[in-house]
Design a protein around this motif. Structure first.
Motif, PDB file in Angstrom:
ATOM      1  N   GLN A   1     -74.908  21.716  85.221  1.00 23.96           N
ATOM      2  CA  GLN A   1     -73.495  22.113  85.231  1.00 23.96           C
ATOM      3  C   GLN A   1     -73.020  22.597  83.854  1.00 23.96           C
ATOM      4  N   TYR A   2     -73.894  22.549  82.828  1.00 18.88           N
ATOM      5  CA  TYR A   2     -73.479  22.918  81.468  1.00 18.88           C
ATOM      6  C   TYR A   2     -73.189  24.413  81.393  1.00 18.88           C
ATOM      7  N   GLN A   3     -72.026  24.747  80.883  1.00 17.81           N
ATOM      8  CA  GLN A   3     -71.589  26.142  80.938  1.00 17.81           C
ATOM      9  C   GLN A   3     -72.011  26.989  79.747  1.00 17.81           C
ATOM     10  N   LEU A   4     -72.395  26.354  78.644  1.00 14.99           N
ATOM     11  CA  LEU A   4     -72.728  27.112  77.445  1.00 14.99           C
ATOM     12  C   LEU A   4     -74.247  27.197  77.294  1.00 14.99           C
ATOM     13  N   GLN A   5     -74.690  27.774  76.173  1.00 10.82           N
ATOM     14  CA  GLN A   5     -76.136  27.851  75.944  1.00 10.82           C
ATOM     15  C   GLN A   5     -76.711  26.462  75.731  1.00 10.82           C
ATOM     16  N   TRP A   6     -77.735  26.135  76.519  1.00 10.28           N
ATOM     17  CA  TRP A   6     -78.347  24.804  76.456  1.00 10.28           C
ATOM     18  C   TRP A   6     -78.808  24.472  75.037  1.00 10.28           C
ATOM     19  N   ASN A   7     -79.313  25.476  74.322  1.00  8.80           N
ATOM     20  CA  ASN A   7     -79.774  25.256  72.948  1.00  8.80           C
ATOM     21  C   ASN A   7     -78.739  25.672  71.902  1.00  8.80           C
ATOM     22  N   GLY A   8     -77.509  25.829  72.331  1.00 12.32           N
ATOM     23  CA  GLY A   8     -76.451  26.272  71.416  1.00 12.32           C
ATOM     24  C   GLY A   8     -75.928  25.159  70.511  1.00 12.32           C
ATOM     25  N   THR A   9     -74.891  25.496  69.755  1.00  9.99           N
ATOM     26  CA  THR A   9     -74.337  24.592  68.733  1.00  9.99           C
ATOM     27  C   THR A   9     -73.932  23.223  69.276  1.00  9.99           C
ATOM     28  N   HIS A  10     -73.379  23.205  70.489  1.00 14.92           N
ATOM     29  CA  HIS A  10     -72.921  21.939  71.050  1.00 14.92           C
ATOM     30  C   HIS A  10     -73.795  21.456  72.201  1.00 14.92           C
ATOM     31  N   GLY A  11     -75.003  22.008  72.313  1.00 12.10           N
ATOM     32  CA  GLY A  11     -75.888  21.685  73.425  1.00 12.10           C
ATOM     33  C   GLY A  11     -76.893  20.589  73.111  1.00 12.10           C
ATOM     34  N   VAL A  12     -78.022  20.652  73.814  1.00 15.25           N
ATOM     35  CA  VAL A  12     -78.962  19.535  73.849  1.00 15.25           C
ATOM     36  C   VAL A  12     -79.581  19.201  72.488  1.00 15.25           C
ATOM     37  N   ILE A  13     -79.714  20.202  71.626  1.00 15.62           N
ATOM     38  CA  ILE A  13     -80.295  19.932  70.303  1.00 15.62           C
ATOM     39  C   ILE A  13     -79.364  19.000  69.513  1.00 15.62           C
ATOM     40  N   HIS A  14     -78.080  19.336  69.551  1.00 17.27           N
ATOM     41  CA  HIS A  14     -77.056  18.470  68.936  1.00 17.27           C
ATOM     42  C   HIS A  14     -77.074  17.088  69.592  1.00 17.27           C
ATOM     43  N   TRP A  15     -77.094  17.052  70.895  1.00 19.35           N
ATOM     44  CA  TRP A  15     -77.057  15.758  71.601  1.00 19.35           C
ATOM     45  C   TRP A  15     -78.257  14.888  71.217  1.00 19.35           C
ATOM     46  N   SER A  16     -79.418  15.517  71.034  1.00 24.00           N
ATOM     47  CA  SER A  16     -80.620  14.739  70.722  1.00 24.00           C
ATOM     48  C   SER A  16     -80.502  14.067  69.351  1.00 24.00           C
ATOM     49  N   ARG A  17     -79.784  14.707  68.444  1.00 25.12           N
ATOM     50  CA  ARG A  17     -79.577  14.087  67.123  1.00 25.12           C
ATOM     51  C   ARG A  17     -78.456  13.048  67.179  1.00 25.12           C
ATOM     52  N   VAL A  18     -77.446  13.318  67.973  1.00 22.73           N
ATOM     53  CA  VAL A  18     -76.376  12.324  68.156  1.00 22.73           C
ATOM     54  C   VAL A  18     -76.991  11.035  68.723  1.00 22.73           C
ATOM     55  N   PHE A  19     -77.932  11.193  69.651  1.00 16.10           N
ATOM     56  CA  PHE A  19     -78.646  10.046  70.227  1.00 16.10           C
ATOM     57  C   PHE A  19     -79.338   9.247  69.114  1.00 16.10           C
ATOM     58  N   GLU A  20     -80.098   9.946  68.264  1.00 15.73           N
ATOM     59  CA  GLU A  20     -80.809   9.270  67.167  1.00 15.73           C
ATOM     60  C   GLU A  20     -79.838   8.595  66.205  1.00 15.73           C
ATOM     61  N   ASN A  21     -78.763   9.304  65.892  1.00 16.87           N
ATOM     62  CA  ASN A  21     -77.752   8.713  65.005  1.00 16.87           C
ATOM     63  C   ASN A  21     -77.189   7.437  65.637  1.00 16.87           C
ATOM     64  N   GLY A  22     -76.927   7.504  66.934  1.00 15.60           N
ATOM     65  CA  GLY A  22     -76.351   6.363  67.641  1.00 15.60           C
ATOM     66  C   GLY A  22     -77.278   5.167  67.644  1.00 15.60           C
ATOM     67  N   ILE A  23     -78.571   5.427  67.845  1.00 17.55           N
ATOM     68  CA  ILE A  23     -79.563   4.340  67.822  1.00 17.55           C
ATOM     69  C   ILE A  23     -79.530   3.640  66.462  1.00 17.55           C
ATOM     70  N   ARG A  24     -79.478   4.468  65.433  1.00 18.12           N
ATOM     71  CA  ARG A  24     -79.454   3.907  64.068  1.00 18.12           C
ATOM     72  C   ARG A  24     -78.191   3.076  63.839  1.00 18.12           C
ATOM     73  N   LEU A  25     -77.068   3.598  64.278  1.00 12.74           N
ATOM     74  CA  LEU A  25     -75.787   2.912  64.060  1.00 12.74           C
ATOM     75  C   LEU A  25     -75.666   1.652  64.923  1.00 12.74           C
ATOM     76  N   ALA A  26     -76.447   1.601  65.985  1.00  7.51           N
ATOM     77  CA  ALA A  26     -76.408   0.437  66.875  1.00  7.51           C
ATOM     78  C   ALA A  26     -77.098  -0.778  66.249  1.00  7.51           C
ATOM     79  N   GLU A  27     -77.685  -0.589  65.059  1.00  6.00           N
ATOM     80  CA  GLU A  27     -78.215  -1.741  64.321  1.00  6.00           C
ATOM     81  C   GLU A  27     -77.076  -2.646  63.868  1.00  6.00           C
ATOM     82  N   GLN A  28     -75.864  -2.116  63.916  1.00  6.46           N
ATOM     83  CA  GLN A  28     -74.708  -2.890  63.471  1.00  6.46           C
ATOM     84  C   GLN A  28     -74.228  -3.846  64.564  1.00  6.46           C
ATOM     85  N   GLU A  29     -73.767  -4.997  64.131  1.00  5.29           N
ATOM     86  CA  GLU A  29     -73.227  -5.999  65.038  1.00  5.29           C
ATOM     87  C   GLU A  29     -72.066  -5.405  65.845  1.00  5.29           C
ATOM     88  N   GLY A  30     -72.086  -5.668  67.143  1.00 10.55           N
ATOM     89  CA  GLY A  30     -70.952  -5.254  67.970  1.00 10.55           C
ATOM     90  C   GLY A  30     -71.069  -3.862  68.554  1.00 10.55           C
TER      91      GLY A  30
END
Ligand SMILES: [Fe+2]
Ligand SMILES: [Fe+2]
Length: 172
Positions: free
Chosen positions: A16-45
């Motif tokens: 259902q994604y309307q923009l370029q899958w590999n564009g600025t706000h697409g899956v490449i960005h999401w894959s790094r947001v995922f990694e960032n989130g994993i790292r930040l989840a080391e924090q309590e809470g």
């Protein structure tokens, strides 16, 4: 690290994604947001399942690559459409939809998990020429120079993170 994201879930979002899958706000960005989130989840809470799901939903219903007012709310609505596929309880689901809805309009939030979601996205601003500023980050770990540097360096390369979303296959 255990992922709650499945190839099937990602394929449905891609469908259902309307923009370029590999564009600025697409899956490449999401894959790094995922990694960032994993790292930040080391924090309590910080709830690691919520930050993982935030990565694939927050920009999932963008309609342009610029200032797309309302895309956070639409991302939350998509998460609601996919509610039955998400392995989280109602409390976690509320955090996910709150983080999606507010990720561009709110500076911060009282909840640590929502804060980590905001940070995981903001740490990837290097891709659009912005060095993340600790002033606009919410959690203590995200404000650390080594984390900002780590995220910024990765954000400069327009390529999918290795094993994106913790999936073994070749998601692209
Ligand atoms: Fe966004
Ligand atoms: Fe984003």
């Amino acid at each position: 690290m255990t992922t709650v994201i499945t190839a099937e879930m990602l394929a449905m979002i891609k469908g259902q994604y309307q923009l370029q899958w590999n564009g600025t706000h697409g899956v490449i960005h999401w894959s790094r947001v995922f990694e960032n989130g994993i790292r930040l989840a080391e924090q309590e809470g910080v709830n690691v399942r919520v930050v993982q799901l935030f990565s694939i939903f927050h920009d999932s219903r963008r309609e342009n690559e610029h200032r797309d007012k309302g895309h956070g709310r639409r991302g939350a609505e998509l998460a609601a459409e996919f509610r039955d596929y998400l392995p989280i309880n109602d409390e976690e689901f509320l955090l996910l939809t709150t983080a999606c809805e507010l990720h561009t309009s709110a500076a911060t939030h009282v909840n640590r998990t929502v804060q980590a979601c905001f940070d995981s996205d903001r740490l990837d601003l290097g891709r659009v020429g912005i060095i993340p500023d600790p002033q606009y980050l919410c959690t203590p770990l995200a404000k650390e120079k080594n984390i900002i540097d780590w995220a910024y360096d990765r954000s400069l390369h327009h390529k999918l993170a290795p094993q994106p979303f913790g999936l073994a296959g070749d998601e692209e």
